[in-house]
Design an enzyme around this catalytic site. Sequence first.
Site, mmCIF file in Angstrom:
data_model
loop_
_atom_site.group_PDB
_atom_site.id
_atom_site.type_symbol
_atom_site.label_atom_id
_atom_site.label_comp_id
_atom_site.label_asym_id
_atom_site.label_seq_id
_atom_site.Cartn_x
_atom_site.Cartn_y
_atom_site.Cartn_z
ATOM 1 N N GLU A 4 -82.408 27.713 -22.141
ATOM 2 C CA GLU A 4 -83.329 28.653 -21.518
ATOM 3 C C GLU A 4 -83.572 29.835 -22.452
ATOM 4 O OE1 GLU A 4 -81.883 29.752 -17.671
ATOM 5 O OE2 GLU A 4 -81.826 27.677 -16.945
ATOM 6 N N GLU A 35 -77.211 20.612 -31.346
ATOM 7 C CA GLU A 35 -75.952 20.057 -30.843
ATOM 8 C C GLU A 35 -74.826 21.082 -30.950
ATOM 9 O OE1 GLU A 35 -75.377 17.295 -29.262
ATOM 10 O OE2 GLU A 35 -77.360 16.398 -29.485
#
Length: 397
Positions: free
Chosen positions: A133, A371
Amino acid sequence: MSDHEISAHDAAADEVSAIVEGVRQFVRREIAPRVARLEEADGFPQDVVDAMAGLGLFGMVIPESHGGLDLPLADYVAIMEELAAGWSAMPSFLNSHCTVARLIALYGTEAQKARYLPQLADGSRRGAIVLTEPSAGSDLKQIRTQAVPQPDGSYVLNGQKTFITNGLRAGLHIVLARAPAADGKGPISLFIVEPETPGFEVTRVIDKMGFKHVDTAELRFDDVRLGADALLGGETGKGLPQVLSMLETGRLAMAGTALGMAREALSIALQYAKDREAFGQPIAGHQAVQIHLANMATQLAAARALLGEALRHKARYGRADMFASMAKLFATETTMQITQDAMRVLGGYGYVAEFPIERLYREAPIYVLTEGTNEIQRIVIAREMIKADGPERLGLV
Protein backbone atom coordinates in the site's frame (compact mmCIF):
# COMPACT_ATOMS: atom_id res chain seq x y z
CA MET A 1 18.31 -46.16 0.91
CA SER A 2 17.82 -49.37 -1.06
CA ASP A 3 19.10 -49.96 -4.61
CA HIS A 4 15.52 -49.69 -5.84
CA GLU A 5 15.02 -46.39 -4.04
CA ILE A 6 18.31 -45.04 -5.40
CA SER A 7 17.32 -46.05 -8.94
CA ALA A 8 13.90 -44.39 -8.58
CA HIS A 9 15.53 -41.26 -7.16
CA ASP A 10 18.00 -41.08 -10.09
CA ALA A 11 15.18 -41.57 -12.60
CA ALA A 12 13.17 -38.77 -11.01
CA ALA A 13 16.22 -36.50 -11.10
CA ASP A 14 16.74 -37.28 -14.80
CA GLU A 15 13.08 -36.51 -15.53
CA VAL A 16 13.27 -33.19 -13.72
CA SER A 17 16.51 -32.30 -15.48
CA ALA A 18 14.77 -32.97 -18.77
CA ILE A 19 12.06 -30.44 -17.87
CA VAL A 20 14.65 -27.76 -17.09
CA GLU A 21 16.58 -28.61 -20.25
CA GLY A 22 13.38 -28.34 -22.28
CA VAL A 23 12.81 -24.83 -20.97
CA ARG A 24 16.45 -23.93 -21.71
CA GLN A 25 16.10 -25.09 -25.31
CA PHE A 26 12.78 -23.28 -25.73
CA VAL A 27 14.34 -20.03 -24.52
CA ARG A 28 17.39 -20.38 -26.76
CA ARG A 29 15.35 -21.36 -29.80
CA GLU A 30 12.21 -19.25 -29.51
CA ILE A 31 13.02 -16.27 -27.29
CA ALA A 32 16.71 -15.29 -27.35
CA PRO A 33 16.78 -14.50 -31.11
CA ARG A 34 13.72 -12.23 -30.65
CA VAL A 35 14.62 -10.29 -27.52
CA ALA A 36 15.61 -7.08 -29.33
CA ARG A 37 12.33 -7.07 -31.30
CA LEU A 38 10.30 -7.93 -28.20
CA GLU A 39 11.87 -5.02 -26.31
CA GLU A 40 11.19 -2.58 -29.15
CA ALA A 41 7.55 -3.60 -29.56
CA ASP A 42 4.93 -1.49 -27.82
CA GLY A 43 2.31 -4.21 -27.50
CA PHE A 44 2.06 -6.85 -24.78
CA PRO A 45 3.91 -10.08 -25.77
CA GLN A 46 0.86 -12.32 -25.53
CA ASP A 47 2.45 -14.90 -27.82
CA VAL A 48 5.30 -15.34 -25.35
CA VAL A 49 2.86 -15.79 -22.47
CA ASP A 50 0.86 -18.28 -24.54
CA ALA A 51 4.03 -20.24 -25.34
CA MET A 52 4.93 -20.35 -21.64
CA ALA A 53 1.42 -21.61 -20.90
CA GLY A 54 1.84 -24.26 -23.58
CA LEU A 55 4.91 -25.55 -21.74
CA GLY A 56 2.89 -25.79 -18.53
CA LEU A 57 4.96 -23.14 -16.75
CA PHE A 58 1.97 -21.45 -15.15
CA GLY A 59 1.27 -24.74 -13.40
CA MET A 60 4.80 -25.34 -12.08
CA VAL A 61 3.78 -25.28 -8.40
CA ILE A 62 0.23 -26.62 -8.78
CA PRO A 63 -0.53 -30.26 -7.88
CA GLU A 64 -0.95 -32.69 -10.74
CA SER A 65 -4.44 -33.47 -9.46
CA HIS A 66 -5.44 -29.93 -10.49
CA GLY A 67 -3.63 -29.87 -13.83
CA GLY A 68 -0.19 -28.66 -12.73
CA LEU A 69 3.37 -30.00 -12.89
CA ASP A 70 4.05 -29.88 -9.13
CA LEU A 71 7.79 -29.39 -9.67
CA PRO A 72 10.31 -29.57 -6.83
CA LEU A 73 11.53 -26.19 -5.60
CA ALA A 74 15.02 -26.64 -7.06
CA ASP A 75 13.60 -27.10 -10.54
CA TYR A 76 11.22 -24.17 -10.20
CA VAL A 77 14.20 -21.97 -9.27
CA ALA A 78 16.29 -23.39 -12.14
CA ILE A 79 13.51 -22.65 -14.63
CA MET A 80 13.25 -19.07 -13.39
CA GLU A 81 16.99 -18.70 -14.02
CA GLU A 82 16.70 -20.06 -17.55
CA LEU A 83 13.84 -17.71 -18.35
CA ALA A 84 15.72 -14.70 -16.99
CA ALA A 85 18.83 -15.59 -18.95
CA GLY A 86 16.74 -15.49 -22.13
CA TRP A 87 14.56 -12.45 -21.50
CA SER A 88 14.34 -10.87 -18.06
CA ALA A 89 10.65 -10.03 -18.45
CA MET A 90 9.61 -13.69 -18.57
CA PRO A 91 10.03 -14.60 -14.88
CA SER A 92 7.99 -11.52 -13.94
CA PHE A 93 5.00 -12.98 -15.76
CA LEU A 94 5.28 -16.04 -13.50
CA ASN A 95 6.59 -15.13 -10.05
CA SER A 96 3.53 -13.48 -8.47
CA HIS A 97 1.28 -15.89 -10.37
CA CYS A 98 3.04 -18.85 -8.76
CA THR A 99 2.72 -17.21 -5.33
CA VAL A 100 -1.04 -16.99 -5.86
CA ALA A 101 -1.14 -20.61 -7.02
CA ARG A 102 0.84 -21.82 -4.00
CA LEU A 103 -1.39 -19.90 -1.60
CA ILE A 104 -4.54 -21.47 -3.00
CA ALA A 105 -2.97 -24.94 -3.25
CA LEU A 106 -1.77 -24.83 0.37
CA TYR A 107 -4.52 -22.91 2.13
CA GLY A 108 -7.57 -22.75 -0.12
CA THR A 109 -10.78 -24.61 0.57
CA GLU A 110 -11.52 -27.60 -1.63
CA ALA A 111 -14.03 -25.48 -3.54
CA GLN A 112 -11.44 -22.73 -4.09
CA LYS A 113 -8.88 -25.26 -5.31
CA ALA A 114 -11.35 -26.87 -7.70
CA ARG A 115 -12.51 -23.51 -9.07
CA TYR A 116 -9.20 -21.71 -9.55
CA LEU A 117 -6.23 -24.08 -9.70
CA PRO A 118 -7.01 -25.65 -13.12
CA GLN A 119 -7.41 -22.16 -14.63
CA LEU A 120 -4.19 -20.97 -13.02
CA ALA A 121 -2.39 -24.12 -14.22
CA ASP A 122 -3.27 -23.68 -17.89
CA GLY A 123 -2.68 -19.90 -17.82
CA SER A 124 -6.26 -18.95 -18.66
CA ARG A 125 -6.19 -16.99 -15.40
CA ARG A 126 -2.98 -15.28 -14.31
CA GLY A 127 -2.62 -14.39 -10.66
CA ALA A 128 -1.43 -11.26 -8.86
CA ILE A 129 -0.55 -11.01 -5.18
CA VAL A 130 -1.84 -7.70 -3.80
CA LEU A 131 -0.02 -6.64 -0.63
CA THR A 132 1.74 -3.27 -0.83
CA GLU A 133 0.00 0.00 0.00
CA PRO A 134 1.13 3.63 -0.41
CA SER A 135 1.72 3.87 3.35
CA ALA A 136 2.76 0.26 4.02
CA GLY A 137 5.57 -1.37 2.10
CA SER A 138 7.68 -4.00 3.85
CA ASP A 139 5.71 -3.65 7.10
CA LEU A 140 2.53 -5.51 6.18
CA LYS A 141 1.17 -5.21 9.70
CA GLN A 142 0.44 -1.55 8.91
CA ILE A 143 -1.94 -2.13 6.00
CA ARG A 144 -5.14 -0.09 6.00
CA THR A 145 -7.25 -1.86 3.38
CA GLN A 146 -10.36 -3.09 5.19
CA ALA A 147 -12.62 -6.07 4.67
CA VAL A 148 -15.75 -5.36 6.72
CA PRO A 149 -17.76 -8.50 7.59
CA GLN A 150 -21.49 -8.34 6.87
CA PRO A 151 -24.37 -10.09 8.68
CA ASP A 152 -24.88 -12.50 5.77
CA GLY A 153 -21.24 -13.68 5.95
CA SER A 154 -20.03 -11.58 3.01
CA TYR A 155 -17.40 -8.82 3.14
CA VAL A 156 -17.11 -5.27 1.82
CA LEU A 157 -13.58 -4.41 0.70
CA ASN A 158 -12.23 -0.84 0.64
CA GLY A 159 -8.67 0.38 0.15
CA GLN A 160 -5.82 1.13 -2.20
CA LYS A 161 -2.83 -0.97 -3.27
CA THR A 162 0.26 -0.07 -5.26
CA PHE A 163 3.26 -1.67 -7.04
CA ILE A 164 1.17 -4.71 -7.98
CA THR A 165 2.98 -6.83 -10.58
CA ASN A 166 0.60 -8.06 -13.33
CA GLY A 167 -2.09 -5.98 -11.64
CA LEU A 168 -3.62 -4.86 -14.95
CA ARG A 169 -3.79 -8.18 -16.78
CA ALA A 170 -4.27 -10.64 -13.94
CA GLY A 171 -7.41 -12.72 -13.95
CA LEU A 172 -7.26 -13.30 -10.21
CA HIS A 173 -6.06 -11.12 -7.34
CA ILE A 174 -5.31 -12.26 -3.80
CA VAL A 175 -5.68 -9.21 -1.57
CA LEU A 176 -4.36 -8.70 1.96
CA ALA A 177 -6.89 -6.79 4.10
CA ARG A 178 -7.85 -6.41 7.73
CA ALA A 179 -11.09 -6.36 9.66
CA PRO A 180 -11.97 -3.02 11.28
CA ALA A 181 -11.14 -2.56 14.96
CA ALA A 182 -11.14 0.32 17.43
CA ASP A 183 -7.35 0.33 17.57
CA GLY A 184 -7.01 -0.14 13.81
CA LYS A 185 -5.37 -3.53 14.35
CA GLY A 186 -8.10 -5.95 13.32
CA PRO A 187 -7.25 -9.48 12.15
CA ILE A 188 -5.61 -9.69 8.72
CA SER A 189 -6.85 -12.11 6.06
CA LEU A 190 -6.40 -12.89 2.38
CA PHE A 191 -9.30 -12.52 -0.07
CA ILE A 192 -9.72 -13.78 -3.63
CA VAL A 193 -10.94 -11.03 -5.94
CA GLU A 194 -11.85 -11.50 -9.59
CA PRO A 195 -11.20 -8.40 -11.72
CA GLU A 196 -14.77 -8.16 -13.03
CA THR A 197 -16.11 -7.66 -9.49
CA PRO A 198 -17.98 -4.30 -9.22
CA GLY A 199 -15.99 -1.67 -7.35
CA PHE A 200 -12.59 -3.05 -8.36
CA GLU A 201 -10.56 -0.62 -10.48
CA VAL A 202 -7.05 -0.38 -11.91
CA THR A 203 -6.38 3.33 -11.37
CA ARG A 204 -2.91 3.62 -12.88
CA VAL A 205 -0.20 1.62 -14.60
CA ILE A 206 3.14 2.78 -13.23
CA ASP A 207 5.88 3.86 -15.63
CA LYS A 208 9.16 2.23 -14.57
CA MET A 209 12.86 2.41 -15.36
CA GLY A 210 12.78 -1.11 -16.79
CA PHE A 211 10.51 -4.08 -17.49
CA LYS A 212 8.16 -2.00 -19.63
CA HIS A 213 6.23 -5.10 -20.78
CA VAL A 214 5.43 -6.14 -17.20
CA ASP A 215 2.51 -4.09 -15.94
CA THR A 216 2.90 -2.68 -12.43
CA ALA A 217 -0.37 -1.18 -11.29
CA GLU A 218 -2.20 0.78 -8.63
CA LEU A 219 -5.53 -0.76 -7.62
CA ARG A 220 -8.54 0.60 -5.79
CA PHE A 221 -11.32 -1.27 -4.03
CA ASP A 222 -14.44 0.83 -3.57
CA ASP A 223 -17.17 -1.04 -1.68
CA VAL A 224 -16.22 -4.31 -3.38
CA ARG A 225 -18.67 -6.92 -2.12
CA LEU A 226 -17.21 -10.38 -1.71
CA GLY A 227 -18.99 -13.59 -0.83
CA ALA A 228 -17.93 -15.69 2.15
CA ASP A 229 -16.23 -18.03 -0.32
CA ALA A 230 -13.73 -15.28 -1.22
CA LEU A 231 -11.94 -15.64 2.13
CA LEU A 232 -8.87 -17.79 1.48
CA GLY A 233 -9.22 -21.01 3.44
CA GLY A 234 -12.48 -19.86 4.99
CA GLU A 235 -10.85 -18.74 8.25
CA THR A 236 -10.16 -15.14 9.26
CA GLY A 237 -6.93 -13.81 10.75
CA LYS A 238 -4.63 -16.18 8.86
CA GLY A 239 -3.45 -13.74 6.19
CA LEU A 240 -0.03 -12.78 7.53
CA PRO A 241 1.12 -16.33 8.37
CA GLN A 242 -0.08 -17.45 4.94
CA VAL A 243 1.89 -14.69 3.19
CA LEU A 244 4.99 -15.16 5.34
CA SER A 245 5.07 -18.87 4.53
CA MET A 246 5.62 -17.91 0.89
CA LEU A 247 8.64 -15.71 1.53
CA GLU A 248 11.36 -18.36 1.46
CA THR A 249 10.21 -19.75 -1.88
CA GLY A 250 9.80 -16.29 -3.38
CA ARG A 251 13.26 -15.21 -2.25
CA LEU A 252 14.90 -18.34 -3.64
CA ALA A 253 13.08 -17.83 -6.94
CA MET A 254 14.21 -14.21 -6.98
CA ALA A 255 17.81 -15.28 -6.41
CA GLY A 256 17.59 -17.70 -9.34
CA THR A 257 16.02 -15.03 -11.53
CA ALA A 258 18.79 -12.55 -10.71
CA LEU A 259 21.44 -15.16 -11.48
CA GLY A 260 19.89 -15.74 -14.90
CA MET A 261 20.31 -12.06 -15.69
CA ALA A 262 23.87 -12.03 -14.30
CA ARG A 263 24.74 -15.08 -16.37
CA GLU A 264 23.53 -13.37 -19.52
CA ALA A 265 25.47 -10.18 -18.72
CA LEU A 266 28.68 -12.17 -18.21
CA SER A 267 28.11 -14.11 -21.44
CA ILE A 268 27.65 -10.90 -23.43
CA ALA A 269 30.71 -9.26 -21.88
CA LEU A 270 32.92 -12.30 -22.46
CA GLN A 271 31.91 -12.64 -26.11
CA TYR A 272 32.40 -8.91 -26.70
CA ALA A 273 35.85 -9.06 -25.09
CA LYS A 274 36.84 -11.85 -27.47
CA ASP A 275 35.51 -10.08 -30.57
CA ARG A 276 36.44 -6.44 -29.93
CA GLU A 277 39.98 -5.43 -30.82
CA ALA A 278 42.05 -2.56 -29.48
CA PHE A 279 45.78 -1.89 -29.73
CA GLY A 280 46.15 -4.76 -32.17
CA GLN A 281 44.55 -7.54 -30.14
CA PRO A 282 41.19 -8.62 -28.69
CA ILE A 283 40.46 -6.65 -25.52
CA ALA A 284 40.20 -9.98 -23.69
CA GLY A 285 43.98 -9.93 -23.79
CA HIS A 286 44.18 -6.76 -21.73
CA GLN A 287 44.63 -7.23 -18.00
CA ALA A 288 42.13 -4.51 -17.09
CA VAL A 289 39.39 -6.38 -18.94
CA GLN A 290 40.54 -9.75 -17.59
CA ILE A 291 40.18 -8.45 -14.03
CA HIS A 292 36.55 -7.50 -14.68
CA LEU A 293 35.81 -10.87 -16.29
CA ALA A 294 37.46 -12.78 -13.44
CA ASN A 295 35.52 -10.84 -10.81
CA MET A 296 32.24 -11.39 -12.62
CA ALA A 297 32.76 -15.13 -13.01
CA THR A 298 33.86 -15.57 -9.38
CA GLN A 299 30.90 -13.61 -8.04
CA LEU A 300 28.48 -15.59 -10.19
CA ALA A 301 29.94 -18.92 -9.04
CA ALA A 302 29.78 -17.84 -5.39
CA ALA A 303 26.16 -16.70 -5.69
CA ARG A 304 25.19 -19.95 -7.38
CA ALA A 305 26.87 -21.97 -4.62
CA LEU A 306 25.03 -20.03 -1.91
CA LEU A 307 21.71 -20.55 -3.67
CA GLY A 308 22.46 -24.26 -3.90
CA GLU A 309 23.21 -24.36 -0.17
CA ALA A 310 19.93 -22.58 0.58
CA LEU A 311 18.00 -25.10 -1.52
CA ARG A 312 19.71 -28.03 0.22
CA HIS A 313 18.96 -26.53 3.63
CA LYS A 314 15.33 -26.01 2.67
CA ALA A 315 15.02 -29.60 1.41
CA ARG A 316 16.64 -31.03 4.54
CA TYR A 317 15.01 -28.96 7.28
CA GLY A 318 11.82 -27.63 5.70
CA ARG A 319 12.75 -24.04 6.61
CA ALA A 320 15.69 -21.97 5.43
CA ASP A 321 14.88 -18.42 6.53
CA MET A 322 18.48 -17.33 6.95
CA PHE A 323 19.88 -19.06 3.90
CA ALA A 324 17.01 -17.93 1.68
CA SER A 325 17.64 -14.34 2.72
CA MET A 326 21.38 -14.80 2.22
CA ALA A 327 20.85 -16.22 -1.25
CA LYS A 328 18.46 -13.44 -2.28
CA LEU A 329 20.70 -10.74 -0.81
CA PHE A 330 23.95 -11.99 -2.33
CA ALA A 331 22.55 -13.00 -5.73
CA THR A 332 20.79 -9.69 -6.32
CA GLU A 333 23.71 -7.55 -5.14
CA THR A 334 25.99 -9.69 -7.31
CA THR A 335 23.76 -9.10 -10.31
CA MET A 336 23.97 -5.34 -9.75
CA GLN A 337 27.78 -5.58 -9.73
CA ILE A 338 28.04 -7.93 -12.69
CA THR A 339 25.84 -5.78 -14.93
CA GLN A 340 27.92 -2.74 -13.98
CA ASP A 341 31.18 -4.56 -14.72
CA ALA A 342 29.75 -5.81 -18.02
CA MET A 343 29.02 -2.21 -18.98
CA ARG A 344 32.64 -1.33 -18.24
CA VAL A 345 33.87 -4.16 -20.46
CA LEU A 346 31.72 -2.91 -23.34
CA GLY A 347 32.71 0.69 -22.70
CA GLY A 348 30.57 3.21 -24.56
CA TYR A 349 28.69 0.45 -26.35
CA GLY A 350 27.40 -0.76 -23.00
CA TYR A 351 25.58 2.53 -22.57
CA VAL A 352 23.67 2.52 -25.85
CA ALA A 353 20.24 0.97 -26.07
CA GLU A 354 21.00 -1.24 -29.07
CA PHE A 355 23.25 -3.37 -26.86
CA PRO A 356 21.47 -5.50 -24.21
CA ILE A 357 23.78 -4.51 -21.35
CA GLU A 358 22.10 -1.11 -21.17
CA ARG A 359 18.76 -2.80 -20.46
CA LEU A 360 20.21 -5.33 -18.01
CA TYR A 361 21.94 -2.53 -16.09
CA ARG A 362 18.63 -0.66 -15.78
CA GLU A 363 16.69 -3.71 -14.71
CA ALA A 364 19.09 -5.18 -12.15
CA PRO A 365 18.07 -2.80 -9.29
CA ILE A 366 14.52 -4.17 -9.14
CA TYR A 367 15.78 -7.45 -7.69
CA VAL A 368 17.34 -5.59 -4.77
CA LEU A 369 13.92 -4.12 -3.93
CA THR A 370 11.41 -6.93 -4.45
CA GLU A 371 10.51 -9.98 -2.31
CA GLY A 372 11.63 -7.88 0.65
CA THR A 373 14.32 -5.23 0.22
CA ASN A 374 17.88 -6.30 0.83
CA GLU A 375 17.86 -4.26 4.02
CA ILE A 376 15.06 -6.55 5.22
CA GLN A 377 17.13 -9.59 4.21
CA ARG A 378 20.02 -8.39 6.37
CA ILE A 379 17.69 -7.98 9.34
CA VAL A 380 16.31 -11.51 8.85
CA ILE A 381 19.84 -12.94 8.68
CA ALA A 382 20.95 -11.10 11.82
CA ARG A 383 17.85 -12.12 13.78
CA GLU A 384 18.34 -15.78 12.87
CA MET A 385 21.95 -15.57 14.00
CA ILE A 386 21.06 -13.90 17.29
CA LYS A 387 18.37 -16.39 18.28
CA ALA A 388 20.52 -19.39 17.33
CA ASP A 389 22.54 -21.26 19.96
CA GLY A 390 25.64 -21.74 17.82
CA PRO A 391 27.05 -22.39 14.34
CA GLU A 392 25.53 -25.87 14.34
CA ARG A 393 22.03 -24.42 14.66
CA LEU A 394 22.75 -22.13 11.72
CA GLY A 395 24.03 -24.98 9.57
CA LEU A 396 27.38 -23.21 9.15
CA VAL A 397 29.57 -26.14 10.20
